[in-house]
Scaffold this active site. Sequence first.
Site, mmCIF file in Angstrom:
data_model
loop_
_atom_site.group_PDB
_atom_site.id
_atom_site.type_symbol
_atom_site.label_atom_id
_atom_site.label_comp_id
_atom_site.label_asym_id
_atom_site.label_seq_id
_atom_site.Cartn_x
_atom_site.Cartn_y
_atom_site.Cartn_z
ATOM 1 N N ASP A 282 2.668 -7.398 3.239
ATOM 2 C CA ASP A 282 1.819 -6.357 2.640
ATOM 3 C C ASP A 282 0.469 -6.286 3.332
ATOM 4 O O ASP A 282 -0.491 -6.932 2.890
ATOM 5 C CB ASP A 282 1.638 -6.624 1.137
ATOM 6 C CG ASP A 282 0.807 -5.546 0.458
ATOM 7 O OD1 ASP A 282 0.231 -5.844 -0.602
ATOM 8 O OD2 ASP A 282 0.733 -4.432 1.006
ATOM 9 N N GLU B 120 -6.589 0.294 1.531
ATOM 10 C CA GLU B 120 -5.556 0.728 0.581
ATOM 11 C C GLU B 120 -5.618 -0.143 -0.657
ATOM 12 O O GLU B 120 -5.438 0.297 -1.783
ATOM 13 C CB GLU B 120 -4.168 0.647 1.218
ATOM 14 C CG GLU B 120 -3.031 1.177 0.357
ATOM 15 C CD GLU B 120 -2.417 0.148 -0.581
ATOM 16 O OE1 GLU B 120 -2.728 -1.056 -0.445
ATOM 17 O OE2 GLU B 120 -1.654 0.552 -1.474
ATOM 18 N N HIS C 114 -0.755 1.144 5.602
ATOM 19 C CA HIS C 114 -2.098 0.556 5.484
ATOM 20 C C HIS C 114 -2.121 -0.771 6.243
ATOM 21 O O HIS C 114 -1.154 -1.538 6.230
ATOM 22 C CB HIS C 114 -2.524 0.407 4.020
ATOM 23 C CG HIS C 114 -1.909 -0.712 3.251
ATOM 24 N ND1 HIS C 114 -2.430 -1.992 3.234
ATOM 25 C CD2 HIS C 114 -0.821 -0.736 2.447
ATOM 26 C CE1 HIS C 114 -1.703 -2.754 2.436
ATOM 27 N NE2 HIS C 114 -0.718 -2.028 1.959
HETATM 28 N N1 DTR Z 1 0.603 -1.100 -4.153
HETATM 29 C C1 DTR Z 1 1.121 -1.592 -2.870
HETATM 30 C C2 DTR Z 1 2.463 -2.274 -3.034
HETATM 31 C C3 DTR Z 1 3.404 -1.521 -3.865
HETATM 32 C C4 DTR Z 1 3.744 -1.800 -5.143
HETATM 33 N N2 DTR Z 1 4.688 -0.921 -5.576
HETATM 34 C C5 DTR Z 1 4.940 -0.045 -4.587
HETATM 35 C C6 DTR Z 1 5.811 1.061 -4.513
HETATM 36 C C7 DTR Z 1 5.849 1.789 -3.321
HETATM 37 C C8 DTR Z 1 5.014 1.448 -2.251
HETATM 38 C C9 DTR Z 1 4.137 0.330 -2.326
HETATM 39 C C10 DTR Z 1 4.137 -0.390 -3.486
HETATM 40 C C11 DTR Z 1 0.180 -2.598 -2.299
HETATM 41 O O1 DTR Z 1 -0.088 -3.601 -2.965
HETATM 42 O O2 DTR Z 1 -0.247 -2.392 -1.143
HETATM 43 ZN ZN ZN Z 2 -0.978 -4.860 -1.685
HETATM 44 ZN ZN ZN Z 3 0.648 -2.541 0.522
#
Ligand code: DTR
Ligand code: ZN
Ligand code: ZN
Length: 317
Positions: A137, A171, A125
């Site tokens: 991220d 995402e 993403h």
């Molecule tokens: N939810 C995703 C980051 C995230 C948190 N735990 C995991 C496990 C596997 C992949 C991604 C993630 C985000 O904040 O984009």
């Molecule tokens: Zn995130």
């Molecule tokens: Zn992420």
Amino acid sequence: MKLSVSGRVTATAVVAAVSLLAGGSVAGAAPVQESVAAAAAPDIPVANVKAHLTQLQSIATANGGNRAHGRAGYKASIDYVKAKLDAAGYTTTIQQFTSSSRTGYNLVADWPGGDSNKVVMAGSHLDSVTSGAGINDNGSGSAAVLETALAVARADYHPTKHLRFAWWGAEELGLVGSRYYVNNLSSTNRAKISGYLNFDMIGSPNPGYFVYDDDPTIEKTFKDYYAGLGIPTEIETEGDGRSDHAPFKSAGVPVGGLFSGADYRKTAAQVTKWGGTAGQAFDRCYHSSCDTTANINDTALDRNSDAVAYAVWNLSA
Ligand code: DTR
Ligand code: ZN
Ligand code: ZN
Ligand code: CA
């Protein structure tokens, strides 16, 4: 020298193949088939990956400090990635959708050639949260996937299977872009995807090395790569449903991926494997304004970027 190995190839098998063909012998190596071709993935220069992160940081800085869905910084991020891929010879498609009354975009890039009935996809993403630039991220995953796609073009690599790369929107709003993509695939086209590889946070400053425990072939490909480096991995247990592999998995597509950790804290046992700081989050800037280019561990980014290339090469051969 061209070698081709059907199915997965471990680093050992590649060494064995090269050595055997050179008239040597390799004790303890996995048996290799005659006239096999090893899809030897190139090294991904981490400097190139970091250069993409610098661009994404500049984009966020110039657009209110973020690259979030529906904001100018996200569209500028899409335009940056698309321009690189168009220049490298990819067939790119922008898929538009609406979420929370704002326009979102997915970018899908197809590398011409390969069996269109067997598509290997790698994705990440590209959107950040509104509170920051989202460099780990998920600039980290987006930049690694981009640089792998550019490495395919540089190598003029034409594997048996068709290669497709994707950068998802929204995402952070709940896997909106990737779900929109999967939901709008015909069942015929969905069935053509032989695997989807997801990369969301792969440069965390206090990194762990987590491999998604989903499709066993994909999982083993990543584990083989890290075994070749002598780096222990752990299975990613809290990831189910938490990133863009989830819509693909729900649709029956084999999935896998890598993760270097988010807000969970690294244990003392994990420090003995990976170094870093016990009791501290893998990424203490998760979803925060400090998720900038300073929030990256270069070694983790480098290793994981090379793992992306290794998996793309070996799962598409
Ligand atoms: N939810 C995703 C980051 C995230 C948190 N735990 C995991 C496990 C596997 C992949 C991604 C993630 C985000 O904040 O984009
Ligand atoms: Zn995130
Ligand atoms: Zn992420
Ligand atoms: Ca590298």
